[in-house]
Design a protein around this motif. Structure first.
Motif, short mmCIF file in Angstrom:
data_model
loop_
_atom_site.label_atom_id
_atom_site.label_comp_id
_atom_site.label_asym_id
_atom_site.label_seq_id
_atom_site.Cartn_x
_atom_site.Cartn_y
_atom_site.Cartn_z
N GLU A 112 0.85 -1.22 0.00
CA GLU A 112 0.16 -0.04 -0.01
C GLU A 112 0.91 1.31 0.11
N VAL A 115 2.49 1.89 -3.36
CA VAL A 115 1.69 2.64 -4.40
C VAL A 115 1.52 4.02 -4.02
N ARG A 116 1.17 4.25 -2.79
CA ARG A 116 0.80 5.65 -2.36
C ARG A 116 2.15 6.70 -2.45
N GLU A 148 -0.40 -8.74 -3.21
CA GLU A 148 -0.86 -7.41 -3.23
C GLU A 148 -0.06 -6.49 -4.13
N ALA A 152 -1.57 -4.52 -7.80
CA ALA A 152 -1.14 -2.80 -8.24
C ALA A 152 -0.57 -3.09 -9.75
#
Length: 276
Positions: A112, A115-116, A148, A152
């Motif tokens: 996460e 990606v951020r 994960e 993405a």
């Protein structure tokens, strides 16, 4: 920091016509691993490390960097990551020399946060100790991270070893058979391998070892060599194998015996043109 990261000029992972990657690794300090060759605390001076990284990243042919958030953000603020690939190092919980070293929890980047922050891939260490029950937690965590990152559309770079303790210290088994077993396990992590890359050491019988998987692989540099010429020759031979797609090297290039970072990096980059 997020806005600065998202404003960074990004590039393709492997542009059309490019077959190999040259990545500089700098995620060792987050595991408390500061040694480089005979210099026990070489990587303890952060300003010196950042300076060496900037020299390396400025050299033609260097595609990017692998690091933890602290190092990546220093380089980001210095403007050193424009048009570079940035790999976030994910599991740094297995601190070097500890009783819980095999329990490699994800204490750095997550999928996460990668990606951020607009990073380009995630890297994870997978040490498999048949006698340490903590191994299964690391396996599960790595498999989840592979899924994960794939969701993405980002590469997951898995660095596998078969490991065991010798007098209380974790040692990686670098025999061909051990690496074949480790690669086989790493290749099967997660619900898809479409985005999975491997990060492997150069060992004996590399042609046989690399036949254990069809996944693309990057070669890791390991410790600072006593005979760099022999090491470069071994890298060059391995780069000719069909699934090997480049180098991820840290201490060997950042802290060479003669301290000439520029020449060490240029020599490594030169091997890529002679490989695949």
């Amino acid at each position: 920091m997020v806005s600065a990261a998202l404003e960074r000029r990004r590039r393709l992972w492997l542009p059309e016509g490019q077959n190999n990657l040259m990545i500089i690794a700098a995620d060792h300090p987050a595991r408390g691993a500061l040694r480089a060759g005979d210099r026990r605390m070489a990587m303890a001076d952060r300003r010196d490390l950042i300076g060496r990284l900037r020299i390396a990243l400025e050299r033609p042919g260097v595609d990017g960097i692998l690091g933890t958030a602290d190092i990546i953000e220093d380089l980001l603020l210095l403007g050193a990551l424009e048009d570079k690939i940035v790999l976030g190092s994910m599991n740094r919980g297995g601190l070097a020399g500890t009783v819980f070293e095999i329990d490699d929890r994800f204490t750095s980047y997550t999928a996460e946060s990668i990606v951020r922050m607009g990073l380009d891939a995630g890297k994870m260490l997978l040490r498999i100790d048949p006698k340490d029950p903590a191994t299964v937690r690391t396996l599960e965590s790595c498999a989840r991270a592979v899924d994960e990152l794939a969701a993405a559309g980002l590469p997951a770079v898995v660095e596998p070893f078969l490991s065991h303790r010798v007098e209380g210290h974790v040692r990686n088994d670098l025999s061909p058979e051990a690496m074949i077993r480790a690669i086989s396990v790493a290749s099967g992590l997660g619900g898809t391998s479409a985005y999975t890359w491997l990060k492997v050491p150069v060992v004996a019988e590399m042609e046989r070892v690399m036949r254990a998987s069809t996944l693309p692989a990057l070669l890791l540099g390991g410790e600072v060599p006593e005979r760099p010429e022999e090491t470069f020759e071994c890298w060059q031979e391995a780069l000719a194998l069909p699934t090997v797609r480049g180098l991820v090297v840290g201490r060997s290039l950042l802290y060479p015996a003669d301290d000439d970072v520029l020449t060490a990096v240029d020599t490594a980059v030169g091997l890529l043109s002679k490989g695949n």
